[in-house]
Design a protein around this motif. Structure first.
Motif, PDB file in Angstrom:
ATOM      1  N   TRP A  58       0.852  -1.184   0.000  1.00 55.36           N
ATOM      2  CA  TRP A  58       0.000   0.000   0.000  1.00 55.36           C
ATOM      3  C   TRP A  58       0.897   1.246   0.000  1.00 55.36           C
ATOM      4  CZ3 TRP A  58      -5.136  -0.421  -0.576  1.00 55.36           C
ATOM      5  CH2 TRP A  58      -5.946   0.693  -0.348  1.00 55.36           C
ATOM      6  N   VAL A  59       0.513   2.242  -0.737  1.00 49.70           N
ATOM      7  CA  VAL A  59       1.296   3.479  -0.792  1.00 49.70           C
ATOM      8  C   VAL A  59       0.867   4.401   0.344  1.00 49.70           C
ATOM      9  CG1 VAL A  59       1.878   5.518  -2.145  1.00 49.70           C
ATOM     10  CG2 VAL A  59       1.612   3.299  -3.281  1.00 49.70           C
ATOM     11  N   VAL A  60       1.822   4.739   1.208  1.00 43.79           N
ATOM     12  CA  VAL A  60       1.574   5.629   2.341  1.00 43.79           C
ATOM     13  C   VAL A  60       2.548   6.797   2.244  1.00 43.79           C
ATOM     14  CG1 VAL A  60       1.483   5.830   4.855  1.00 43.79           C
ATOM     15  CG2 VAL A  60       0.863   3.668   3.750  1.00 43.79           C
ATOM     16  N   ASP A  61       2.004   8.004   2.088  1.00 41.38           N
ATOM     17  CA  ASP A  61       2.832   9.207   1.972  1.00 41.38           C
ATOM     18  C   ASP A  61       3.897   9.058   0.885  1.00 41.38           C
ATOM     19  OD1 ASP A  61       1.396  10.396   4.046  1.00 41.38           O
ATOM     20  OD2 ASP A  61       2.743   9.563   5.575  1.00 41.38           O
ATOM     21  N   GLY A  62       3.496   8.476  -0.216  1.00 42.25           N
ATOM     22  CA  GLY A  62       4.405   8.347  -1.345  1.00 42.25           C
ATOM     23  C   GLY A  62       5.376   7.198  -1.256  1.00 42.25           C
ATOM     24  N   GLN A  63       5.284   6.396  -0.160  1.00 44.27           N
ATOM     25  CA  GLN A  63       6.192   5.270   0.026  1.00 44.27           C
ATOM     26  C   GLN A  63       5.404   3.965   0.074  1.00 44.27           C
ATOM     27  OE1 GLN A  63       9.579   5.635   0.139  1.00 44.27           O
ATOM     28  NE2 GLN A  63       9.222   7.834  -0.231  1.00 44.27           N
ATOM     29  N   LEU A  64       5.996   2.925  -0.493  1.00 40.56           N
ATOM     30  CA  LEU A  64       5.354   1.615  -0.484  1.00 40.56           C
ATOM     31  C   LEU A  64       5.517   0.966   0.889  1.00 40.56           C
ATOM     32  CD1 LEU A  64       3.822  -0.289  -2.415  1.00 40.56           C
ATOM     33  CD2 LEU A  64       5.995  -1.427  -2.879  1.00 40.56           C
ATOM     34  N   ALA A  65       4.404   0.478   1.445  1.00 40.79           N
ATOM     35  CA  ALA A  65       4.430  -0.151   2.762  1.00 40.79           C
ATOM     36  C   ALA A  65       3.483  -1.337   2.763  1.00 40.79           C
ATOM     37  CB  ALA A  65       4.037   0.849   3.839  1.00 40.79           C
ATOM     38  N   VAL A  66       3.655  -2.195   3.747  1.00 37.63           N
ATOM     39  CA  VAL A  66       2.740  -3.330   3.932  1.00 37.63           C
ATOM     40  C   VAL A  66       1.685  -2.914   4.942  1.00 37.63           C
ATOM     41  CG1 VAL A  66       2.497  -5.720   4.686  1.00 37.63           C
ATOM     42  CG2 VAL A  66       4.532  -5.019   3.415  1.00 37.63           C
ATOM     43  N   ARG A  67       0.430  -2.967   4.538  1.00 38.34           N
ATOM     44  CA  ARG A  67      -0.668  -2.523   5.386  1.00 38.34           C
ATOM     45  C   ARG A  67      -1.748  -3.601   5.483  1.00 38.34           C
ATOM     46  NH1 ARG A  67       0.643   1.999   8.185  1.00 38.34           N
ATOM     47  NH2 ARG A  67      -1.462   2.880   8.067  1.00 38.34           N
ATOM     48  N   LYS A  68      -2.628  -3.442   6.461  1.00 35.76           N
ATOM     49  CA  LYS A  68      -3.777  -4.340   6.629  1.00 35.76           C
ATOM     50  C   LYS A  68      -4.913  -3.815   5.754  1.00 35.76           C
ATOM     51  CE  LYS A  68      -1.876  -6.855   9.898  1.00 35.76           C
ATOM     52  NZ  LYS A  68      -1.550  -8.277   9.689  1.00 35.76           N
ATOM     53  N   VAL A  69      -5.230  -4.533   4.686  1.00 33.46           N
ATOM     54  CA  VAL A  69      -6.166  -4.048   3.682  1.00 33.46           C
ATOM     55  C   VAL A  69      -7.393  -4.947   3.610  1.00 33.46           C
ATOM     56  CG1 VAL A  69      -6.481  -3.506   1.221  1.00 33.46           C
ATOM     57  CG2 VAL A  69      -4.303  -3.010   2.355  1.00 33.46           C
ATOM     58  N   THR A  70      -8.553  -4.328   3.445  1.00 35.72           N
ATOM     59  CA  THR A  70      -9.793  -5.070   3.243  1.00 35.72           C
ATOM     60  C   THR A  70     -10.594  -4.419   2.133  1.00 35.72           C
ATOM     61  OG1 THR A  70     -11.765  -5.969   4.336  1.00 35.72           O
ATOM     62  CG2 THR A  70     -11.142  -3.739   4.915  1.00 35.72           C
ATOM     63  N   GLN A  71     -11.547  -5.162   1.598  1.00 37.00           N
ATOM     64  CA  GLN A  71     -12.434  -4.629   0.567  1.00 37.00           C
ATOM     65  C   GLN A  71     -13.836  -4.480   1.141  1.00 37.00           C
ATOM     66  OE1 GLN A  71     -14.290  -6.702  -3.157  1.00 37.00           O
ATOM     67  NE2 GLN A  71     -12.322  -5.888  -3.833  1.00 37.00           N
ATOM     68  N   LEU A  72     -14.418  -3.309   0.958  1.00 38.68           N
ATOM     69  CA  LEU A  72     -15.790  -3.048   1.366  1.00 38.68           C
ATOM     70  C   LEU A  72     -16.671  -2.988   0.130  1.00 38.68           C
ATOM     71  CD1 LEU A  72     -15.159  -0.108   3.884  1.00 38.68           C
ATOM     72  CD2 LEU A  72     -15.306  -2.551   4.404  1.00 38.68           C
ATOM     73  N   SER A  73     -17.858  -3.597   0.214  1.00 36.28           N
ATOM     74  CA  SER A  73     -18.803  -3.522  -0.897  1.00 36.28           C
ATOM     75  C   SER A  73     -20.158  -3.073  -0.371  1.00 36.28           C
ATOM     76  CB  SER A  73     -18.940  -4.883  -1.589  1.00 36.28           C
ATOM     77  OG  SER A  73     -19.542  -5.834  -0.732  1.00 36.28           O
ATOM     78  N   LEU A  74     -20.815  -2.238  -1.147  1.00 33.97           N
ATOM     79  CA  LEU A  74     -22.160  -1.782  -0.801  1.00 33.97           C
ATOM     80  C   LEU A  74     -23.107  -2.198  -1.917  1.00 33.97           C
ATOM     81  CD1 LEU A  74     -24.082  -0.098   1.049  1.00 33.97           C
ATOM     82  CD2 LEU A  74     -23.629   1.819  -0.494  1.00 33.97           C
ATOM     83  N   THR A  75     -24.087  -3.022  -1.578  1.00 28.96           N
ATOM     84  CA  THR A  75     -25.141  -3.385  -2.516  1.00 28.96           C
ATOM     85  C   THR A  75     -26.382  -2.600  -2.119  1.00 28.96           C
ATOM     86  OG1 THR A  75     -24.229  -5.608  -2.808  1.00 28.96           O
ATOM     87  CG2 THR A  75     -26.511  -5.276  -3.452  1.00 28.96           C
TER      88      THR A  75
END
Length: 473
Positions: free
Chosen positions: A424-441
Motif C-alpha cells: 500500500w502506498v503511504v505518503d508516497g512510500q510503499l508499505a505493507v498494510r492491513k487491507v480489506t475490501q468493502l462492498s455496498l449493494t
C-alpha cells in the motif's frame, strides 16, 4: 347418561411473524406419559427457528397429532391430554374435547417462553427410556395404546399416531444403534448412511443429527449399487458407478431463504459498488480500546457496525424500504441492524433493534450474544425480522469480495472482506498494510450513485481514520 373424562386438545399455537405452519422435529413425550403444565412436549422447526413448544395442560398424553417430519398448520391439533384419575370431573359425551383458545390452561402459550407458570415442574425433561435399544423390527406395537417399556423415544413408541408397527431402518436386537430422533433416522436413509456403522456422540452413545451429517460422503456408509458384471473403466466426465444423487428437501429455513432471496432478485434493481481500504488504523484503535478495558472487549464487527450507524445518520436514504403497493419509499426512524450469521441450519440475519442507541461496547456485547443465540437456534422469530440495514462479514470465509443479495425488503447491505497484508502506498512510500475490501449493494430505487458512493466513501474514510467517528458520536 354416558360420561367420559374430558380431554384437552392443545392446538399448534400462533407462531407470530406471519408464520402459518411448523414441521415436527421430535416429540419429547409419548402416548401414556404424564406431563405437567408448561412441560416441553415437542420440538418444531418454523421458517425462522427451531423451538420447543410447552403444553399448557397437565395430565396423561392420549394422542400425538403428527409424526416427525410432518408439517402441521397453526390452529390444528397437536397433542391431546386427559386428566389423571380423579383430577377432573366428568361431562357428557360429545363435549369431551374443546379448543385450546377456550380453555387456555396456564393461559399464555408463547413458543420459547413457556406459558407463564414456573415451579419445579417447568419444562421438566423425562429421561426414562431415552437410551434404550430399539425393539426388533417384528415386535408388534399396540395401536392406540401406551408406550411400551424399552421403546426409544420417537422411534418405536408411535402407538399414539395410530400407525401400528413402524418399519426399522437399522438392525434390530441388542446391538441395534441408539437412535432417539426420527429425523436422524430419516436423514440417514436419505443420505445412504448405515446407522450401525456410526458411533454416537450423544449421551450414552445416542446417534445425533450431527453424527449422520459428519458421516455423509464416507465410503463405508454410502449406499452403492453392486453391478452384476465388472464395472467399466473410469471415464472422464462420467460419475463412478454406484454413486447416487443426494436429495435434500427444500423445507424450513432453507425454503424461506430460497423464497426470500428469489423475491429480492425479482423485485429489487440492485447495484454493487466497492472500494479497497487500509484497515491498519481500525485494528490499532481496537487494540487500544481492548487494552484499556480487557474485560469488555470490542470486536472489529462492532466497530464496523458503529461506522455503519454513522454513515446511515448522514445518508438516511439507505435506511429504508420500498412499499411497492403504496408506491412510496419509507425511511425508518431507527436503525434496526441485521447481522448476517452462518449457522448449521442456514444463513440467518438476527436484528439489533434501535442499534443507534447503543454505545460501541454495548454493540459489541449485543452482537456477541445475538450471533451466539442464532447459532444455537434459541432466538425467537421476532428477532429474525424487521431489519432496515444489514452488515455482512463474509471475510470470515476467507474471501475478499462479494456481490451479495439484499435482505428483502431492506434497501442496502454492506459487505466486508478478509483483512490481509498487502502492499500500500503511504505518503508516497510503499508499505505493507492491513487491507480489506468493502462492498455496498443498494436498491437503485431508493437512491442514485451519489448517495451510495457518499455512504461507502464515508465508511471507508472512518475505517482508515477512526478518529473521524468522534465528529458524529
Amino acid at each position: 347418561m354416558t360420561t367420559v373424562a374430558r380431554t384437552q386438545v392443545f392446538l399448534l399455537p400462533d407462531l407470530g411473524e406471519g408464520l402459518s405452519e411448523a414441521e415436527i422435529v421430535e416429540w419429547r413425550v409419548a402416548v401414556g406419559d404424564v406431563v405437567t403444565v408448561d412441560q416441553s412436549v415437542v420440538e418444531v422447526e418454523t421458517a425462522k427457528a427451531v423451538v420447543d413448544v410447552p403444553c399448557p395442560y397437565a395430565g396423561r398424553v392420549v394422542a400425538l397429532h403428527g409424526a416427525a417430519g410432518e408439517v402441521r398448520p397453526v390452529g390444528q391439533p397437536l397433542i391431546t391430554i386427559a386428566p389423571l384419575d380423579g383430577a377432573a370431573g366428568d361431562e357428557p359425551a360429545g363435549h369431551a374435547t374443546y379448543r385450546e383458545e377456550e380453555r387456555a390452561g396456564s393461559g399464555n402459550v408463547l413458543i420459547g417462553y413457556g406459558t407463564g407458570h414456573g415451579g419445579a415442574g417447568r419444562r421438566r425433561r423425562r429421561s426414562r427410556l431415552a437410551l434404550a435399544p430399539e425393539p426388533a423390527a417384528d415386535a408388534p406395537t399396540p395401536a392406540g395404546g401406551p408406550a411400551q417399556p424399552g421403546a426409544a423415544i420417537g422411534t418405536g413408541a408411535t402407538a399414539g399416531r395410530g400407525t401400528g408397527s413402524p418399519a426399522q431402518d437399522g438392525p434390530a436386537g441388542p446391538t441395534a444403534p441408539l437412535v432417539i430422533s426420527p429425523i436422524v433416522r430419516r436423514l440417514a436413509k436419505e443420505h445412504g448412511v448405515d446407522l450401525s456403522t456410526l458411533r454416537g456422540t450423544g449421551p450414552g452413545g445416542v446417534i445425533r443429527r450431527a453424527d449422520v451429517e459428519a458421516a455423509q460422503g464416507a465410503p463405508a456408509t454410502r449406499l452403492a449399487t453392486v453391478p452384476d458384471e465388472p464395472a467399466p473403466a473410469p471415464h472422464v466426465g462420467l460419475a463412478p458407478a454406484g454413486d447416487r444423487d443426494v436429495v435434500i428437501p427444500l423445507t424450513g429455513i432453507r425454503k424461506v431463504i430460497a423464497d426470500k432471496l428469489s423475491r429480492s432478485r425479482r423485485e429489487i434493481p440492485e447495484v454493487t459498488i466497492w472500494v479497497d481500504v487500509d484497515a491498519t488504523g481500525l485494528l490499532a484503535t481496537r487494540a487500544a480500546i481492548n487494552a484499556a478495558s480487557p474485560d469488555a472487549p470490542v470486536s472489529i464487527l462492532a466497530l464496523l457496525a458503529r461506522i455503519c450507524l454513522s454513515g446511515l445518520r448522514r445518508y438516511p436514504q439507505l435506511n429504508a424500504h420500498v412499499d411497492t403497493e403504496g408506491q412510496r419509499i419509507i425511511q425508518s426512524s431507527g436503525v434496526h441492524l441485521g447481522i448476517a450469521a452462518q449457522t448449521d441450519r442456514g444463513l440467518l440475519v438476527p436484528v439489533l433493534r434501535d442499534a443507534q442507541r447503543l454505545t460501541t461496547r454495548e454493540l459489541a456485547a449485543e452482537l456477541a450474544a445475538t450471533t451466539a443465540a442464532a447459532r444455537a437456534g434459541t432466538l425467537p422469530p421476532a428477532r429474525l425480522t424487521g431489519g432496515t440495514f444489514t452488515l455482512n462479514n463474509y471475510g470470515v470465509f476467507g474471501v475478499d469480495g462479494s456481490t451479495p443479495i439484499i435482505n428483502h425488503p431492506e434497501a442496502a447491505l454492506l459487505g466486508v472482506g478478509r483483512i490481509v497484508d498487502k502492499p500500500w502506498v503511504v505518503d508516497g512510500q510503499l508499505a505493507v498494510r492491513k487491507v480489506t475490501q468493502l462492498s455496498l449493494t443498494f436498491d437503485h430505487r431508493v437512491c442514485d450513485g451519489g448517495v451510495a458512493g457518499g455512504f461507502l466513501r464515508h465508511v471507508a474514510d472512518c475505517v482508515e481514520q477512526p478518529a473521524l467517528l468522534v465528529a458524529n458520536v
